[in-house]
Design an enzyme around this catalytic site. Structure first.
Site, PDB file in Angstrom:
ATOM      1  N   ASP A 227     -20.602 -15.889  53.957  1.00 41.58           N
ATOM      2  CA  ASP A 227     -21.226 -16.652  53.547  1.00 41.58           C
ATOM      3  C   ASP A 227     -22.740 -16.170  53.620  1.00 41.58           C
ATOM      4  OD1 ASP A 227     -22.811 -19.246  54.718  1.00 41.58           O
ATOM      5  OD2 ASP A 227     -21.118 -20.164  54.924  1.00 41.58           O
TER       6      ASP A 227
ATOM      7  N   HIS B 200     -25.944 -20.563  58.677  1.00 41.65           N
ATOM      8  CA  HIS B 200     -24.716 -21.701  58.539  1.00 41.65           C
ATOM      9  C   HIS B 200     -23.463 -20.416  58.359  1.00 41.65           C
ATOM     10  CE1 HIS B 200     -22.126 -22.995  55.495  1.00 41.65           C
ATOM     11  NE2 HIS B 200     -22.580 -24.199  55.873  1.00 41.65           N
TER      12      HIS B 200
ATOM     13  N   SER C 266     -18.411 -28.204  55.942  1.00 41.91           N
ATOM     14  CA  SER C 266     -19.035 -26.828  56.297  1.00 41.91           C
ATOM     15  C   SER C 266     -18.548 -26.457  57.871  1.00 41.91           C
ATOM     16  CB  SER C 266     -20.551 -26.153  56.739  1.00 41.91           C
ATOM     17  OG  SER C 266     -21.436 -26.171  55.056  1.00 41.91           O
TER      18      SER C 266
END
Ligand SMILES: *[C@@H]1O[C@H](CO)[C@@H](O)[C@H](O)[C@H]1NC(C)=O
Ligand SMILES: *[C@@H]1O[C@H](CO)[C@@H](O)[C@H](O)[C@H]1NC(C)=O
Ligand SMILES: *[C@@H]1O[C@H](CO)[C@@H](O)[C@H](O)[C@H]1NC(C)=O
Ligand SMILES: *[C@@H]1O[C@H](CO)[C@@H](O)[C@H](O)[C@H]1NC(C)=O
Ligand SMILES: *[C@@H]1O[C@H](CO)[C@@H](O)[C@H](O)[C@H]1NC(C)=O
Ligand SMILES: *[C@@H]1O[C@H](CO)[C@@H](O)[C@H](O)[C@H]1NC(C)=O
Ligand SMILES: [Ca+2]
Ligand SMILES: [Ca+2]
Ligand SMILES: [Ca+2]
Ligand SMILES: [Ca+2]
Length: 667
Positions: free
Chosen positions: A196, A237, A411
């Site tokens: 990520d 994230h 996600s």
């Protein structure tokens, strides 16, 4: 508008799309027949500069090197491919293969803007099914399967909000994670790495589980994947995804990871140019050490992109499953995408549709298909995440040593699935990457997801749905089956050529291309008797790609929709050697006639022209896994099957005027 204006307008539109397009870099990945010295020679004699070996890890892609053309300055960007340099490389006989690198568009899969028009979907579409659901629930209760958390009272501040683990609140069902903890499985000895935008590894709710050896920064080429901090917290994230897997329990900080003793690594690869080299190095990084890779990103979900892994990333995935985990194969968990409100279809995302990835869709707290979720035939299963406005999101760690209740989209579903699979690998570390996929098919449940349409039963007795694959992941069933698992035997691949000649062309609405594939009974031709993935590898030229609807019936009459029309996709590029993957035929015997239909869904004069197509079957010859006993599958509530799989009208290929009604009714 005069002609000049029109040209100007067209130019402007072109420039706009060009700005969105991928940027070419001034470096080439080059595969050379020889060692580093040879590579340096090749570079010198072609006026290229030798940069380094392509690989960060020791043995991956040994013969691939990065070269830069000397005429192109460092960090030079271009809109178009540098064909003249390609010509030079083509002339050198010691170069096996080369590719100019581009920075691809890669989007993180959080669902930030709930679509108001669809936010009412949490209200049941079908009261009758809801009542059926209550029957199941009582059934589950009677088996002690939905007992709530009495023993699991952690002092972590977000624990009460972690409905995706303990199902208090609105949710009527759960993954069974706490029952697996009770059995003693918490992810010990399993390594999960998040690919990520970085990982804040010194976060006090992650630090004790952080594993330096499973981490790297591909963007800056250093061992520390700490995210880059900015005013917008745009790199939170990866840290959010990591918490879902491995937050520390009972420390009064944030929450509890679903596999809270799993070691967690982070590879920073999205905060910079995501070239094929960067993706490949991330997917291949220390694949003997890392068990599970979790990726919650991919090509744009704009509903008009068709993109997937390029040459090196594809090689990295193949290497991972063939050699990773000391030959048992890495587990790649992939978020199925958030383009639902833009009419996207996850089979247009080559990472999701790859047979090597376990692609996971979301289920909302209320058991629904969320507004952002995408349908496709390659999704394997579903896990909890955010949904409509009234549904809760996912609580996890956030950057700056904080916590959040706002993680969302596929996600969050993918790392939750990765955590559940970490529990499974702790229970049985011998499982191969294919065993894990079989286990998911053999244990996922449709009954928590009864409020949604689209359930069908295939010829092997498995219920499938383009929204959820085989259903909700069930941690307890997975582990019970994993402990006594009969390993899946060697895999075979059969390529079946069609019966017709090409090209074929159609242009009017409802018109269809029909392609038949015949697989004879003769064992010598194809030994597969139990299918895994089925792929249609297709080259389809189109004047408007989004018009094509593709679906296929197996010899057992199981229909899988391989491609839905995408209203926004007006590309003229078509599909080029694109693999349309379906898991819906899992367990079936492939012998007999396969019927593929390609339909133009619009009446706009657009043309579809089929230039090449193959049927690719993956599967096994002898039974293994849950194929040892018939029926292959027993569901928690068998009584509901006939009610959710309501009969549909017979498909009649000779009455095109009925197709729209057929498809509306089908799903
Ligand atoms: C490639 O080789 C051919 C013949 O060997 C030569 O004529 C041509 O100019 C070369 N092209 C380039 C771009 O070097
Ligand atoms: C959602 O449902 C509520 C109550 O049923 C209704 O008042 C509202 O208009 C609906 N919103 C949309 C966008 O349909
Ligand atoms: C983590 O590291 C960053 C950067 O080095 C530092 O600013 C921060 O205070 C550290 N956080 C903790 C909880 O140690
Ligand atoms: C990480 O690698 C180092 C050096 O190879 C090794 O000493 C250490 O034990 C490893 N850590 C873990 C958790 O395996
Ligand atoms: C894994 O394989 C080893 C060696 O073959 C065996 O001893 C062990 O029982 C297996 N574990 C499980 C859970 O099947
Ligand atoms: C398509 O599938 C075939 C067979 O599984 C595989 O060899 C090929 O690499 C795939 N192509 C892409 C672009 O994924
Ligand atoms: Ca760094
Ligand atoms: Ca905690
Ligand atoms: Ca997508
Ligand atoms: Ca997949």
């Amino acid at each position: 508008m005069n002609r000049f204006d029109l040209i100007y307008l067209i130019l402007a539109i072109h420039l706009n799309t060009a700005a969105l397009a991928e940027n070419y870099q001034n470096i080439w990945a080059v595969r050379i027949d020889g060692d580093v010295y040879k590579a340096k020679d090749v570079a010198r004699s072609n006026n290229f500069e030798f940069i380094r070996k392509a690989s960060f890890s020791l043995d991956a892609f040994d013969d691939i090197y990065i070269l830069r053309h000397k005429d192109l300055p460092n960090n030079h960007r271009m809109k178009r491919q540098a064909v003249e340099h390609d010509q030079i490389l083509k002339n050198d006989s010691s170069i096996i293969w080369f590719e100019q690198q581009r920075s691809a568009i890669r989007v993180k899969r959080s669902a930030i803007f709930p679509s108001p028009s669809k936010s009412n979907r949490s209200i049941s579409q079908n009261e009758k099914l809801r009542n059926l659901w209550d029957t199941t629930r009582q059934f589950m209760f009677s088996f002690g399967m939905n007992q709530n958390e009495v023993r699991h009272q952690f002092n972590d501040e977000l624990w009460p909000s972690q409905w995706h683990i303990h199902s208090s609140g609105f949710s009527r069902f759960d993954h069974g994670i706490t029952r697996v903890w009770d059995m003693g499985f918490t992810g010990k000895g399993v390594v999960v790495t998040i690919l990520d935008d970085g990982l804040e590894w010194n976060h006090s709710d992650l630090h004790a589980n952080y594993d330096h050896n499973a981490s790297y920064d591909m963007n800056d080429d250093d061992p520390d994947p700490t995210p880059r901090y900015d005013l917008f917290n745009s790199n939170s994230h990866g840290t959010r995804c990591a918490g879902v897997v491995s937050m520390i329990p009972q420390n009064r900080k944030c929450g509890v990871g679903a596999a809270y003793h799993a070691r967690i690594g982070g590879i920073r690869c999205l905060d910079g140019d995501v070239s094929d080299i960067v993706e490949a190095n991330s997917l291949a990084f220390r694949n003997d050490y890392i068990d599970i890779y979790s990726a919650s990103w991919g090509p744009s979900d704009d509903g008009l992109t068709v993109d997937g892994p390029k040459m090196l990333a594809q090689m990295a995935l193949e290497r991972g499953v063939a050699h990773g985990r000391k030959g048992k194969g890495n587990i790649y968990v992939w978020a199925s995408g958030n383009g639902g409100s833009r009419g996207d279809n996850c089979n247009c995302d080559g990472y999701v549709s790859s047979i090597y990835t376990i692609s996971i869709n979301s289920v909302s707290e209320s058991g629904h298909f969320p507004w952002y979720a995408e349908k496709c035939s390659s999704t394997l299963a579903a896990a909890f995440s955010s949904g409509a406005f009234s549904d809760k999101k996912i609580a996890t760690t956030d950057i700056h040593n904080t916590c959040t209740r706002e993680h969302s989209g596929t996600s969050a579903a993918a790392p939750l699935a990765a955590a559940i699979l970490a529990l499974v690998l702790e229970a049985n570390p011998n499982l191969t990457w294919r065993d894990v996929q079989h286990l998911i098919v053999c244990t996922s449940e449709f009954s928590p997801l009864l409020d949604e349409r689209g359930w069908r039963k295939n010829g092997a007795g498995f219920l499938y749905n383009s929204r959820f694959g085989f259903g909700l992941l069930m941690a307890q069933s997975l582990i019970q089956m994993a402990i006594r698992w009969d390993p899946v035997p060697e895999k075979y691949i059969c390529i079946v050529q069609p019966k017709q000649l090409f090209p074929q062309e159609i242009s009017t609405k409802g018109d269809m291309l029909r392609v038949y594939f015949m697989l004879e009974q003769n064992q010598g031709i194809c030994p597969i008797r139990f299918l895994e993935h089925v792929q249609v590898k297709i080259t389809l030229e189109t004047t408007r790609r989004g018009n094509s609807r593709m679906f296929m019936f197996s010899p057992q009459d199981t229909m899988s929709i391989l491609m839905y029309p995408r209203l926004k996709d007006n590309s003229r590029q078509g599909f080029r050697n694109w693999n349309l993957t379906s898991v819906h035929y899992w367990g079936e015997n492939p012998v007999g006639l396969w019927r593929l239909y390609i339909q133009n869904s619009q009446k706009d004069g657009s043309i579809l022209k089929l230039t090449n197509v193959q049927l690719i079957l993956h599967g096994i010859r002898q039974p293994g896994g849950c194929f040892n006993h018939r029926p292959f599958r027993r569901y928690l509530n068998e009584d509901l099957i006939t009610q959710v799989t309501a009969p549909v009208a017979e498909f009649n290929e000779n009455s095109p005027e009925q197709f729209d009604a057929f498809f509306d009714n089908y799903e």
